[in-house]
Design a protein around this motif. Structure first.
Motif, PDB file in Angstrom:
ATOM      1  N   ASN A  97       0.861  -1.180   0.000  1.00  0.00           N
ATOM      2  CA  ASN A  97       0.000   0.000   0.000  1.00  0.00           C
ATOM      3  C   ASN A  97       0.899   1.232   0.000  1.00  0.00           C
ATOM      4  O   ASN A  97       1.629   1.476   0.966  1.00  0.00           O
ATOM      5  CB  ASN A  97      -0.899   0.024   1.231  1.00  0.00           C
ATOM      6  CG  ASN A  97      -1.877  -1.136   1.268  1.00  0.00           C
ATOM      7  OD1 ASN A  97      -2.582  -1.395   0.300  1.00  0.00           O
ATOM      8  ND2 ASN A  97      -1.918  -1.847   2.388  1.00  0.00           N
ATOM      9  N   SER A 115      -3.049   0.423  -3.822  1.00  0.00           N
ATOM     10  CA  SER A 115      -2.965  -0.837  -3.089  1.00  0.00           C
ATOM     11  C   SER A 115      -2.867  -1.990  -4.070  1.00  0.00           C
ATOM     12  O   SER A 115      -3.780  -2.201  -4.882  1.00  0.00           O
ATOM     13  CB  SER A 115      -4.201  -1.023  -2.196  1.00  0.00           C
ATOM     14  OG  SER A 115      -4.263  -0.028  -1.201  1.00  0.00           O
ATOM     15  N   SER A 122      -4.953  -8.025  -7.816  1.00  0.00           N
ATOM     16  CA  SER A 122      -5.727  -6.785  -7.882  1.00  0.00           C
ATOM     17  C   SER A 122      -4.847  -5.580  -7.577  1.00  0.00           C
ATOM     18  O   SER A 122      -3.848  -5.683  -6.854  1.00  0.00           O
ATOM     19  CB  SER A 122      -6.913  -6.822  -6.899  1.00  0.00           C
ATOM     20  OG  SER A 122      -6.449  -6.716  -5.571  1.00  0.00           O
ATOM     21  N   LYS A 124      -5.754  -1.439  -6.637  1.00  0.00           N
ATOM     22  CA  LYS A 124      -6.821  -0.479  -6.387  1.00  0.00           C
ATOM     23  C   LYS A 124      -6.245   0.917  -6.189  1.00  0.00           C
ATOM     24  O   LYS A 124      -5.191   1.091  -5.577  1.00  0.00           O
ATOM     25  CB  LYS A 124      -7.618  -0.885  -5.141  1.00  0.00           C
ATOM     26  CG  LYS A 124      -8.197  -2.299  -5.186  1.00  0.00           C
ATOM     27  CD  LYS A 124      -9.347  -2.416  -6.162  1.00  0.00           C
ATOM     28  CE  LYS A 124      -9.986  -3.806  -6.084  1.00  0.00           C
ATOM     29  NZ  LYS A 124     -11.130  -3.942  -6.997  1.00  0.00           N
ATOM     30  N   LYS A 126      -7.214   4.895  -4.863  1.00  0.00           N
ATOM     31  CA  LYS A 126      -8.139   5.771  -4.152  1.00  0.00           C
ATOM     32  C   LYS A 126      -7.561   7.169  -4.071  1.00  0.00           C
ATOM     33  O   LYS A 126      -6.418   7.360  -3.640  1.00  0.00           O
ATOM     34  CB  LYS A 126      -8.401   5.240  -2.729  1.00  0.00           C
ATOM     35  CG  LYS A 126      -9.329   6.114  -1.899  1.00  0.00           C
ATOM     36  CD  LYS A 126     -10.728   6.168  -2.513  1.00  0.00           C
ATOM     37  CE  LYS A 126     -11.666   7.075  -1.717  1.00  0.00           C
ATOM     38  NZ  LYS A 126     -13.000   7.181  -2.352  1.00  0.00           N
ATOM     39  N   TYR A 163     -10.376   3.426   6.154  1.00  0.00           N
ATOM     40  CA  TYR A 163     -10.425   2.544   4.984  1.00  0.00           C
ATOM     41  C   TYR A 163      -9.795   1.170   5.218  1.00  0.00           C
ATOM     42  O   TYR A 163      -9.875   0.302   4.356  1.00  0.00           O
ATOM     43  CB  TYR A 163      -9.703   3.216   3.801  1.00  0.00           C
ATOM     44  CG  TYR A 163     -10.502   4.342   3.180  1.00  0.00           C
ATOM     45  CD1 TYR A 163     -11.381   4.097   2.131  1.00  0.00           C
ATOM     46  CD2 TYR A 163     -10.379   5.651   3.650  1.00  0.00           C
ATOM     47  CE1 TYR A 163     -12.111   5.130   1.566  1.00  0.00           C
ATOM     48  CE2 TYR A 163     -11.098   6.685   3.091  1.00  0.00           C
ATOM     49  CZ  TYR A 163     -11.974   6.420   2.050  1.00  0.00           C
ATOM     50  OH  TYR A 163     -12.701   7.450   1.493  1.00  0.00           O
ATOM     51  N   GLU A 232      -9.211   9.400  -9.920  1.00  0.00           N
ATOM     52  CA  GLU A 232      -8.922   7.968  -9.752  1.00  0.00           C
ATOM     53  C   GLU A 232      -8.824   7.276 -11.104  1.00  0.00           C
ATOM     54  O   GLU A 232      -7.939   6.445 -11.337  1.00  0.00           O
ATOM     55  CB  GLU A 232     -10.012   7.326  -8.890  1.00  0.00           C
ATOM     56  CG  GLU A 232      -9.926   7.734  -7.430  1.00  0.00           C
ATOM     57  CD  GLU A 232     -11.154   7.379  -6.632  1.00  0.00           C
ATOM     58  OE1 GLU A 232     -11.101   7.470  -5.392  1.00  0.00           O
ATOM     59  OE2 GLU A 232     -12.206   7.032  -7.246  1.00  0.00           O
ATOM     60  N   MET A 293     -10.738   2.074  -6.168  1.00  0.00           N
ATOM     61  CA  MET A 293     -11.011   1.445  -4.883  1.00  0.00           C
ATOM     62  C   MET A 293     -12.354   1.923  -4.343  1.00  0.00           C
ATOM     63  O   MET A 293     -12.684   3.103  -4.432  1.00  0.00           O
ATOM     64  CB  MET A 293      -9.910   1.801  -3.883  1.00  0.00           C
ATOM     65  CG  MET A 293     -10.101   1.186  -2.501  1.00  0.00           C
ATOM     66  SD  MET A 293      -8.915   1.856  -1.275  1.00  0.00           S
ATOM     67  CE  MET A 293      -7.362   1.318  -1.958  1.00  0.00           C
ATOM     68  N   ASP A 297     -12.996  -2.297   0.310  1.00  0.00           N
ATOM     69  CA  ASP A 297     -12.244  -3.230  -0.539  1.00  0.00           C
ATOM     70  C   ASP A 297     -11.095  -3.886   0.214  1.00  0.00           C
ATOM     71  O   ASP A 297     -10.652  -4.967  -0.135  1.00  0.00           O
ATOM     72  CB  ASP A 297     -11.672  -2.493  -1.765  1.00  0.00           C
ATOM     73  CG  ASP A 297     -12.718  -2.336  -2.852  1.00  0.00           C
ATOM     74  OD1 ASP A 297     -13.781  -2.960  -2.735  1.00  0.00           O
ATOM     75  OD2 ASP A 297     -12.469  -1.582  -3.818  1.00  0.00           O
ATOM     76  N   ASN A 298     -10.564  -3.220   1.237  1.00  0.00           N
ATOM     77  CA  ASN A 298      -9.427  -3.779   1.975  1.00  0.00           C
ATOM     78  C   ASN A 298      -9.859  -4.345   3.312  1.00  0.00           C
ATOM     79  O   ASN A 298     -10.801  -3.904   3.915  1.00  0.00           O
ATOM     80  CB  ASN A 298      -8.382  -2.690   2.189  1.00  0.00           C
ATOM     81  CG  ASN A 298      -7.595  -2.417   0.906  1.00  0.00           C
ATOM     82  OD1 ASN A 298      -6.676  -3.122   0.583  1.00  0.00           O
ATOM     83  ND2 ASN A 298      -8.014  -1.376   0.177  1.00  0.00           N
TER      84      ASN A 298
END
Length: 298
Positions: A97, A115, A122, A124, A126, A163, A232, A293, A297-298
């Protein structure tokens, strides 16, 4: 006495004539010798060429079609050798991250979290605007205020609480440094969601909707005028544009320029430990691509 002088003169003249006559004879001999040498050398070359052709045909078993077959075989072997190395993201594992903070004069312009989870394939993205209000230590504060109070540590704590993102590394740019990093690349393939016709005292930007190549300067301006959702999307496009074979081959120089244009806790050792993973991702045909994201999601 007159007769003697005449005789002497005659002898000298005669001597000259004889000397000249001998010179002409020598020249004739040399020309004749060169002529025979040239003929002999030409015959030698012809014989050598003929002998070489015989040996060449013998190597092909006196069948010229074998030349085409041998060329095809060589090409096939080279192609097979090139295809022997395969890259797949299935061989990658681990998570990271990374927090990017773009500063402005009174705090934060915006921040971005990338991330990556190689185990679940994956990536992501944000983005949060610096003027956005968030809950921090029981108080409602703007992101810029959180940063002004506790710097990157405050942003990291907020992201973990709100988050569930535990930041591993951070990168901090001011606007000028951010432009410099974008300028390390030739340009970016950006999907412009809607037509843009922006004018201000600082700059103008006009874009038509659709996928297109944007220069680093235009990409920076597009990020400046966009909301979080659009940012994003742009960051996803930027990542997709730079994590490719073209740039991974120059990754060491790019990394050096990158760390010289920002404040970061990413070290040379971190780069060395990650470069093979980046290379595999860039070369892989089965790579996954960054997505926006969503909360949770995390």
């Amino acid at each position: 006495m007159f007769n003697l002088c005449y005789t002497t003169l005659d002898i000298k003249l005669f001597g000259v004539k004889m000397k000249n006559k001998n010179l002409f004879i020598e020249n004739n001999v040399k020309k004749s010798t060169i002529k025979y040498f040239v003929i002999s050398f030409a015959v030698f070359i012809l014989l050598l060429a003929g002998f070489s052709v015989v040996l060449f045909m013998r190597s092909l078993d006196y069948d010229i079609s074998n030349l085409v077959e041998n060329s095809s075989t060589t090409t096939t072997e080279l192609t097979q050798g090139e295809e022997a190395i395969t890259y797949s993201v299935n061989n990658l594992s681990g998570k990271s991250n990374i927090l990017f903070i773009i500063e402005e004069q009174d705090g934060v312009d915006f921040l971005c979290v990338v991330s990556t989870d190689f185990d679940n394939k994956s990536m992501k993205v944000k983005c949060i605007d610096g003027g956005e209000n968030v809950l921090y230590n029981g108080k409602t504060l703007r992101i810029s205020s959180v940063y002004s109070t506790d710097y990157e540590r405050g942003i990291k704590n907020f992201l973990l609480d709100d988050y569930g993102v535990d930041i591993d590394k951070y990168v901090i740019f001011d606007k000028k440094q951010f432009k410099e990093v974008l300028n390390l690349f030739d340009g970016f393939t950006i999907d412009v969601k809607n037509d843009v016709d922006y004018k201000s005292q600082d700059f103008k930007l006009s874009l038509s909707s659709g996928v297109q190549e944007l220069s680093p300067d235009m990409t920076y301006k597009y990020l400046q005028i966009s909301d979080n959702d659009t940012r994003e999307s742009i960051i996803c496009n930027v990542i997709r544009s730079v994590l490719v074979e073209k740039y991974i081959n120059d990754s060491e120089d790019l990394f050096t320029s990158f760390v010289n244009s920002c404040k970061t806790d990413i070290s040379v050792i971190d780069y060395s430990n990650s470069v093979d993973t980046l290379k595999t991702y860039c070369y892989a045909d089965d790579k996954f691509y960054p997505e926006i994201m969503k909360k949770g999601d995390n």
